[in-house]
Every structure is written in C-alpha cells, then in structure tokens.
Motif scaffolding. Structure first.
Motif, PDB file in Angstrom:
ATOM      1  N   HIS A 170       0.843  -1.195   0.000  1.00 32.75           N
ATOM      2  CA  HIS A 170       0.000   0.000   0.000  1.00 32.75           C
ATOM      3  C   HIS A 170       0.882   1.250   0.000  1.00 32.75           C
ATOM      4  CE1 HIS A 170      -2.895   2.977   1.323  1.00 32.75           C
ATOM      5  NE2 HIS A 170      -3.874   2.089   1.246  1.00 32.75           N
ATOM      6  N   SER A 171       0.528   2.216  -0.807  1.00 37.06           N
ATOM      7  CA  SER A 171       1.352   3.423  -0.961  1.00 37.06           C
ATOM      8  C   SER A 171       1.540   4.187   0.356  1.00 37.06           C
ATOM      9  CB  SER A 171       0.744   4.344  -2.026  1.00 37.06           C
ATOM     10  OG  SER A 171      -0.564   4.741  -1.656  1.00 37.06           O
ATOM     11  N   GLU A 172       0.620   4.055   1.283  1.00 31.46           N
ATOM     12  CA  GLU A 172       0.728   4.767   2.560  1.00 31.46           C
ATOM     13  C   GLU A 172       1.416   3.949   3.651  1.00 31.46           C
ATOM     14  OE1 GLU A 172      -3.178   6.143   3.614  1.00 31.46           O
ATOM     15  OE2 GLU A 172      -3.447   7.132   1.664  1.00 31.46           O
ATOM     16  N   TYR A 173       1.815   2.717   3.332  1.00 37.86           N
ATOM     17  CA  TYR A 173       2.431   1.839   4.333  1.00 37.86           C
ATOM     18  C   TYR A 173       3.776   1.290   3.862  1.00 37.86           C
ATOM     19  CZ  TYR A 173      -2.034   2.053   6.744  1.00 37.86           C
ATOM     20  OH  TYR A 173      -3.147   2.494   7.402  1.00 37.86           O
ATOM     21  N   GLN A 174       4.504   2.087   3.102  1.00 34.52           N
ATOM     22  CA  GLN A 174       5.809   1.639   2.629  1.00 34.52           C
ATOM     23  C   GLN A 174       6.891   2.056   3.618  1.00 34.52           C
ATOM     24  OE1 GLN A 174       6.579   2.019  -1.525  1.00 34.52           O
ATOM     25  NE2 GLN A 174       4.663   1.002  -2.000  1.00 34.52           N
ATOM     26  N   GLY A 175       7.939   1.242   3.690  1.00 34.29           N
ATOM     27  CA  GLY A 175       9.068   1.548   4.561  1.00 34.29           C
ATOM     28  C   GLY A 175       8.860   1.163   6.018  1.00 34.29           C
ATOM     29  N   ILE A 176       7.821   0.365   6.302  1.00 30.63           N
ATOM     30  CA  ILE A 176       7.581  -0.031   7.702  1.00 30.63           C
ATOM     31  C   ILE A 176       7.647  -1.546   7.895  1.00 30.63           C
ATOM     32  CG2 ILE A 176       6.204   2.027   8.210  1.00 30.63           C
ATOM     33  CD1 ILE A 176       3.695   0.165   8.081  1.00 30.63           C
ATOM     34  N   GLY A 177       8.108  -2.270   6.875  1.00 31.39           N
ATOM     35  CA  GLY A 177       8.299  -3.708   7.015  1.00 31.39           C
ATOM     36  C   GLY A 177       7.265  -4.585   6.346  1.00 31.39           C
ATOM     37  N   VAL A 178       6.287  -4.003   5.672  1.00 30.03           N
ATOM     38  CA  VAL A 178       5.257  -4.796   4.998  1.00 30.03           C
ATOM     39  C   VAL A 178       5.889  -5.663   3.908  1.00 30.03           C
ATOM     40  CG1 VAL A 178       3.150  -4.730   3.600  1.00 30.03           C
ATOM     41  CG2 VAL A 178       3.438  -3.126   5.514  1.00 30.03           C
ATOM     42  N   GLY A 179       6.688  -5.062   3.044  1.00 30.29           N
ATOM     43  CA  GLY A 179       7.341  -5.802   1.966  1.00 30.29           C
ATOM     44  C   GLY A 179       8.261  -6.881   2.496  1.00 30.29           C
ATOM     45  N   ARG A 180       9.027  -6.550   3.520  1.00 33.81           N
ATOM     46  CA  ARG A 180       9.942  -7.541   4.113  1.00 33.81           C
ATOM     47  C   ARG A 180       9.142  -8.721   4.673  1.00 33.81           C
ATOM     48  NH1 ARG A 180      15.020  -8.309   5.430  1.00 33.81           N
ATOM     49  NH2 ARG A 180      15.684  -6.230   4.806  1.00 33.81           N
ATOM     50  N   ALA A 181       8.048  -8.441   5.371  1.00 37.29           N
ATOM     51  CA  ALA A 181       7.222  -9.516   5.937  1.00 37.29           C
ATOM     52  C   ALA A 181       6.661 -10.413   4.838  1.00 37.29           C
ATOM     53  CB  ALA A 181       6.098  -8.929   6.785  1.00 37.29           C
ATOM     54  N   LEU A 182       6.179  -9.801   3.758  1.00 43.16           N
ATOM     55  CA  LEU A 182       5.664 -10.591   2.632  1.00 43.16           C
ATOM     56  C   LEU A 182       6.765 -11.448   2.008  1.00 43.16           C
ATOM     57  CD1 LEU A 182       3.281  -8.037   0.892  1.00 43.16           C
ATOM     58  CD2 LEU A 182       2.628 -10.331   1.665  1.00 43.16           C
ATOM     59  N   MET A 183       7.945 -10.852   1.793  1.00 44.35           N
ATOM     60  CA  MET A 183       9.025 -11.600   1.152  1.00 44.35           C
ATOM     61  C   MET A 183       9.541 -12.709   2.071  1.00 44.35           C
ATOM     62  SD  MET A 183      10.427 -11.769  -1.847  1.00 44.35           S
ATOM     63  CE  MET A 183      10.581 -10.208  -2.704  1.00 44.35           C
ATOM     64  N   GLU A 184       9.627 -12.467   3.369  1.00 48.95           N
ATOM     65  CA  GLU A 184      10.051 -13.525   4.283  1.00 48.95           C
ATOM     66  C   GLU A 184       9.053 -14.678   4.268  1.00 48.95           C
ATOM     67  OE1 GLU A 184      10.756 -11.516   8.021  1.00 48.95           O
ATOM     68  OE2 GLU A 184      12.696 -10.736   7.316  1.00 48.95           O
ATOM     69  N   HIS A 185       7.770 -14.348   4.150  1.00 43.99           N
ATOM     70  CA  HIS A 185       6.749 -15.392   4.054  1.00 43.99           C
ATOM     71  C   HIS A 185       6.921 -16.184   2.756  1.00 43.99           C
ATOM     72  CE1 HIS A 185       2.938 -17.274   5.114  1.00 43.99           C
ATOM     73  NE2 HIS A 185       2.581 -17.139   3.844  1.00 43.99           N
ATOM     74  N   ILE A 186       7.173 -15.486   1.667  1.00 43.53           N
ATOM     75  CA  ILE A 186       7.423 -16.147   0.383  1.00 43.53           C
ATOM     76  C   ILE A 186       8.621 -17.085   0.491  1.00 43.53           C
ATOM     77  CG2 ILE A 186       8.315 -15.700  -1.961  1.00 43.53           C
ATOM     78  CD1 ILE A 186       6.329 -13.331  -2.068  1.00 43.53           C
ATOM     79  N   PHE A 187       9.698 -16.614   1.103  1.00 36.42           N
ATOM     80  CA  PHE A 187      10.886 -17.465   1.261  1.00 36.42           C
ATOM     81  C   PHE A 187      10.585 -18.685   2.121  1.00 36.42           C
ATOM     82  CE2 PHE A 187      13.853 -13.549   0.684  1.00 36.42           C
ATOM     83  CZ  PHE A 187      13.711 -13.630  -0.688  1.00 36.42           C
ATOM     84  N   ALA A 188       9.809 -18.505   3.181  1.00 37.05           N
ATOM     85  CA  ALA A 188       9.467 -19.623   4.069  1.00 37.05           C
ATOM     86  C   ALA A 188       8.621 -20.659   3.334  1.00 37.05           C
ATOM     87  CB  ALA A 188       8.737 -19.113   5.314  1.00 37.05           C
ATOM     88  N   ILE A 189       7.618 -20.199   2.602  1.00 36.80           N
ATOM     89  CA  ILE A 189       6.776 -21.117   1.823  1.00 36.80           C
ATOM     90  C   ILE A 189       7.615 -21.793   0.741  1.00 36.80           C
ATOM     91  CG2 ILE A 189       4.809 -21.261   0.219  1.00 36.80           C
ATOM     92  CD1 ILE A 189       4.021 -20.873   3.202  1.00 36.80           C
ATOM     93  N   GLY A 190       8.460 -21.013   0.084  1.00 39.83           N
ATOM     94  CA  GLY A 190       9.332 -21.576  -0.945  1.00 39.83           C
ATOM     95  C   GLY A 190      10.245 -22.654  -0.398  1.00 39.83           C
ATOM     96  N   SER A 191      10.748 -22.453   0.805  1.00 43.38           N
ATOM     97  CA  SER A 191      11.608 -23.446   1.440  1.00 43.38           C
ATOM     98  C   SER A 191      10.834 -24.736   1.699  1.00 43.38           C
ATOM     99  CB  SER A 191      12.161 -22.883   2.749  1.00 43.38           C
ATOM    100  OG  SER A 191      12.961 -23.841   3.394  1.00 43.38           O
ATOM    101  N   LEU A 192       9.610 -24.601   2.195  1.00 44.19           N
ATOM    102  CA  LEU A 192       8.765 -25.783   2.433  1.00 44.19           C
ATOM    103  C   LEU A 192       8.470 -26.521   1.139  1.00 44.19           C
ATOM    104  CD1 LEU A 192       6.144 -24.355   4.978  1.00 44.19           C
ATOM    105  CD2 LEU A 192       7.974 -26.010   5.453  1.00 44.19           C
ATOM    106  N   GLU A 193       8.329 -25.781   0.053  1.00 50.01           N
ATOM    107  CA  GLU A 193       8.014 -26.373  -1.254  1.00 50.01           C
ATOM    108  C   GLU A 193       9.262 -26.690  -2.074  1.00 50.01           C
ATOM    109  OE1 GLU A 193       5.024 -23.976  -3.178  1.00 50.01           O
ATOM    110  OE2 GLU A 193       3.660 -24.185  -1.475  1.00 50.01           O
ATOM    111  N   ARG A 194      10.417 -26.545  -1.444  1.00 46.91           N
ATOM    112  CA  ARG A 194      11.721 -26.842  -2.066  1.00 46.91           C
ATOM    113  C   ARG A 194      11.966 -26.041  -3.340  1.00 46.91           C
ATOM    114  NH1 ARG A 194      10.785 -32.197   0.312  1.00 46.91           N
ATOM    115  NH2 ARG A 194      12.521 -32.514   1.762  1.00 46.91           N
ATOM    116  N   ILE A 195      11.575 -24.777  -3.306  1.00 45.71           N
ATOM    117  CA  ILE A 195      11.849 -23.886  -4.424  1.00 45.71           C
ATOM    118  C   ILE A 195      13.260 -23.345  -4.232  1.00 45.71           C
ATOM    119  CG2 ILE A 195      11.236 -21.673  -5.496  1.00 45.71           C
ATOM    120  CD1 ILE A 195       8.291 -22.338  -4.774  1.00 45.71           C
ATOM    121  N   SER A 196      14.105 -23.541  -5.224  1.00 43.50           N
ATOM    122  CA  SER A 196      15.504 -23.115  -5.090  1.00 43.50           C
ATOM    123  C   SER A 196      15.798 -21.803  -5.816  1.00 43.50           C
ATOM    124  CB  SER A 196      16.441 -24.211  -5.604  1.00 43.50           C
ATOM    125  OG  SER A 196      16.168 -24.483  -6.960  1.00 43.50           O
ATOM    126  N   ARG A 197      14.870 -21.367  -6.668  1.00 47.46           N
ATOM    127  CA  ARG A 197      15.069 -20.124  -7.424  1.00 47.46           C
ATOM    128  C   ARG A 197      13.791 -19.296  -7.354  1.00 47.46           C
ATOM    129  NH1 ARG A 197      13.855 -18.823 -13.168  1.00 47.46           N
ATOM    130  NH2 ARG A 197      15.069 -16.978 -13.701  1.00 47.46           N
TER     131      ARG A 197
END
Length: 154
Positions: A85-112
């Motif tokens: 969201h344009s009003e919620y940038q720079g407070i960790g929203v993107g980092r939280a989403l990307m960390e979740h993506i990495f965690a799910i990717g790890s569970l699904e054995r995504i290497s790239r």
C-alpha cells in the motif's frame, strides 16, 4: 504487527486498489504519467482482475486488520505480483511478505525465486538478495516500459 494470511475472494477489490494506488502514487517516481495510466488503467475490468488475482492466489499482509499489501508465489518460484500500500511503505510490509514467500518456498523446495521488477522496486529486491538477470523493455497500451528480471538462488 504485520500478519500474513492467505487470499480470500473478498480481497479482490482491495488488492486492485493497492496495485492501482501504488503504481499511480509510488511508481510515478520512475515512470511517466502516461506509463502509469497504461499500467494501472482507470477502467480496468474488475471481473478480469478477480479471475487473475484468484488464479495467482496471493498472500495478504494486514496491519491492525487493514490490508496493506499482497504478493504471490507460483509453483516455479515466480513472484508475479508484489505490492505494498502506498501509505504503508518503509515499515516492514514488503519484508514480511518476502520472508513469508521465502518460508513457503523453502517448504516447497523452491531453489530459485524470480520476478519482473519495476524500476521502483529494484532496490528493495536487491536488499533482499536478488540480482538482475535481464533488463526488459515491453509495451502496455502503446506505452513502452522498462523493468528487470531479477532472481535469488537458494
């Protein structure tokens, strides 16, 4: 605290609003008005968006019960959409989403993990370990835009 949950059908309108407002208010830093209007048109068909967002099945970021971002991860490691969201940038929203993506990717054995990243988002992705693979030029509604294919190998 930022909470990440799975997409629900009721999220379709807010995800479009986040995408639209982020492109129009944040990406305008790196793209022209004409380019942002082509990328996020005023009259986008909500039925098309509902199908597209349902097919990508994104993760939803909430802060105090308010939807503040969304991102998806496809089975092949492709991140098709990633918007805060344009009003919620720079407070960790993107980092939280990307960390979740990495965690799910790890569970699904995504290497790239890879994505087509805007000029605006390139630095964010670089901070999270992505590297530029290719600069791309493409056309949307007769407007030429530039983005980058970026990847992170685990």
């Amino acid at each position: 605290m930022i909470k990440i949950r799975n997409y629900e059908t009721r999220d379709a309108a807010i995800t479009w609003a986040i995408k639209f407002n982020t492109i129009r208010n944040i990406n305008i830093r790196d793209y022209t008005v004409a380019q942002t209007k082509a990328w996020a048109p005023d009259n986008y068909d909500m039925k098309l968006w509902q199908k597209r967002v349902s097919d990508m099945n994104p993760f939803i970021a909430e802060l105090n019960g308010k939807v503040v971002g969304f991102a998806d991860l496809q089975n092949n490691g492709y991140i098709d959409h990633f918007f805060c969201h344009s009003e919620y940038q720079g407070i960790g929203v993107g980092r939280a989403l990307m960390e979740h993506i990495f965690a799910i990717g790890s569970l699904e054995r995504i290497s790239r993990f890879y994505s087509e990243v805007s000029l605006t988002a390139r630095t964010f992705y670089e901070h999270l370990g992505f590297k530029v693979v290719e600069e791309k030029h493409f056309e949307v509604q007769d407007e030429k835009l530039t983005n980058f294919v970026m990847e992170k190998i685990n």
